[in-house]
Design an enzyme around this catalytic site. Structure first.
Site, PDB file in Angstrom:
ATOM      1  N   PRO A  75       0.919  -1.325  -0.081  1.00 34.00           N
ATOM      2  CA  PRO A  75      -0.047  -0.021  -0.141  1.00 34.00           C
ATOM      3  C   PRO A  75       0.804   1.235  -0.041  1.00 34.00           C
ATOM      4  O   PRO A  75       1.788   1.176   0.891  1.00 34.00           O
ATOM      5  CB  PRO A  75      -0.767  -0.275   1.237  1.00 34.00           C
ATOM      6  N   CYS A  76       0.526   2.274  -0.849  1.00 33.01           N
ATOM      7  CA  CYS A  76       1.316   3.210  -1.050  1.00 33.01           C
ATOM      8  C   CYS A  76       0.866   4.646  -0.547  1.00 33.01           C
ATOM      9  O   CYS A  76       1.380   5.737  -0.735  1.00 33.01           O
ATOM     10  CB  CYS A  76       1.487   3.546  -2.738  1.00 33.01           C
ATOM     11  N   GLN A  77      -0.260   4.644   0.273  1.00 35.12           N
ATOM     12  CA  GLN A  77      -1.115   5.780   0.590  1.00 35.12           C
ATOM     13  C   GLN A  77      -0.072   6.700   1.371  1.00 35.12           C
ATOM     14  O   GLN A  77      -0.236   8.033   1.611  1.00 35.12           O
ATOM     15  CB  GLN A  77      -2.110   5.241   1.555  1.00 35.12           C
ATOM     16  N   PHE A  79       2.953   7.286   1.378  1.00 30.99           N
ATOM     17  CA  PHE A  79       4.053   7.743   0.328  1.00 30.99           C
ATOM     18  C   PHE A  79       3.309   8.857  -0.674  1.00 30.99           C
ATOM     19  O   PHE A  79       3.956   9.551  -1.215  1.00 30.99           O
ATOM     20  CB  PHE A  79       4.836   6.809  -0.275  1.00 30.99           C
ATOM     21  N   SER A  80       2.357   8.472  -1.040  1.00 30.84           N
ATOM     22  CA  SER A  80       1.591   9.012  -2.308  1.00 30.84           C
ATOM     23  C   SER A  80       1.197  10.564  -2.119  1.00 30.84           C
ATOM     24  O   SER A  80       1.060  10.767  -0.805  1.00 30.84           O
ATOM     25  CB  SER A  80       0.238   8.471  -2.399  1.00 30.84           C
TER      26      SER A  80
END
Length: 324
Positions: A75-77, A79-80
């Site tokens: 899950p990239c949230q 870093f996004s």
């Protein structure tokens, strides 16, 4: 045929792309029931509903099939640019879980996908150190999907490891295989949408909201909103547009821009489907990465890997992060 496992599989963009590249996907894991339901509608191999922080349990299941490759997009949230950019929120720890599972199973290859912002996070250096200590040679690259067969200007970071190989072995192959120009929506879908312009909700109204099919789509996000009443064209929008003819893309159309085929089966609420489509790795981008690995192996470069000195000091600055 190389056997692979998809961690954080979502609805299956990574899996489908690697299948199309000639890999045999044998297992998938995700903790979101709605995405697992869709995944199971479209693939025959086992898909496990599991929290991958249960690293030993997952590693034991994966080790039974001795995969050639483990892939995944933790899950990239955190870093996004669309999220809060706070790795302390907790989901970033799943990047460590991905690395730990790979280092326990030790497949010959791994592929990790994330947003480019992960470059600035300490966690990237930490997981790269884990991979190098386990014996992986690392290649890393930032790809714009529009140059990889996807009608979407979506940039993503890929970290690829090959056990007991040198670093940066795949970078030139990536560069050589990129298209000369970005793919537009019209290039990919022709006139099948029946529109020339569409609305994509901006993060704020100082940004552009109207886009043409004669350019790549902006990044498909997990939200899809209608054109607001009273929307006024700003200087970023195409001018002389009849707003009464402008609409957002449908959920199905957005799946096409993620290069899912028309035959892909979607099931669930609109909100969930929009989110899983926005979170997915574009199918053709995954296929592009899989084909690069196959090309490397076909050239013989990966058949007799060269051992590198694991005692040498490595740091992130010594492993180039290429942006194309």
């Amino acid at each position: 045929m190389m056997k692979c496992v998809d961690l954080f599989s979502g609805c299956g963009g990574f899996s489908l792309g690697f299948q199309q590249a000639g890999f045999e996907v044998c297992q998938a894991f995700d903790h979101w029931n709605s995405a697992v339901t869709v995944y199971r509608k479209n693939f025959k191999h086992p898909s496990f509903l599991m929290d991958l922080r249960q690293e030993k349990e997952a590693s034991d299941i994966i080790s039974e099939i001795q995969p050639d490759l483990i892939m995944g997009g933790p899950p990239c949230q955190d870093f996004s640019s669309a999220g809060k950019r706070n790795p302390a929120l907790g989901r970033a720890s799943l990047t460590h879980s991905f690395a730990d599972i790979v280092c326990q199973v030790k497949p010959p290859w791994f592929v990790m996908e994330n947003v480019p912002q992960i470059k600035r996070a300490k966690i990237l250096k930490q997981v790269i150190d884990k991979f190098i200590q386990t014996g992986y040679g690392i290649s890393s690259i930032i790809l714009d999907a529009a140059y990889c067969g996807v009608p979407q200007a979506r940039t993503r970071f890929f970290l690829i490891g090959h056990l007991q190989d040198k670093h940066n072995q795949l970078n030139d192959l990536f560069k050589q295989n990129l298209s000369d120009k970005p793919m537009t929506i019209r290039d990919y879908l022709g006139n099948s949408l029946g529109i020339s312009f569409y609305y994509r909700h901006p993060r704020n109204y100082n940004r552009r909201g109207i886009f043409s099919i004669d350019e790549p789509s902006p990044t498909i996000r997990g939200v899809n909103r209608p054109l607001p009443k009273g929307y006024k064209l700003n200087s970023c929008d195409p001018q002389n547009i009849d707003l009464s003819q402008i609409r957002p893309l449908t959920t199905q159309e957005r799946s096409y821009l993620q290069t899912f085929p028309e035959s892909f089966i979607w099931q669930g609420t609109k909100t969930n489907l929009e989110q899983m489509i926005g979170n997915a790795v574009p199918v053709q981008l995954a296929k592009f990465v899989g084909q690069i690995i196959c090309q490397y192996l076909d050239q013989g470069s990966g058949k007799t890997p060269t051992l590198f000195d694991l005692e040498e000091e490595f740091n992130l600055a010594q492993i180039p992060l290429h942006r194309l």
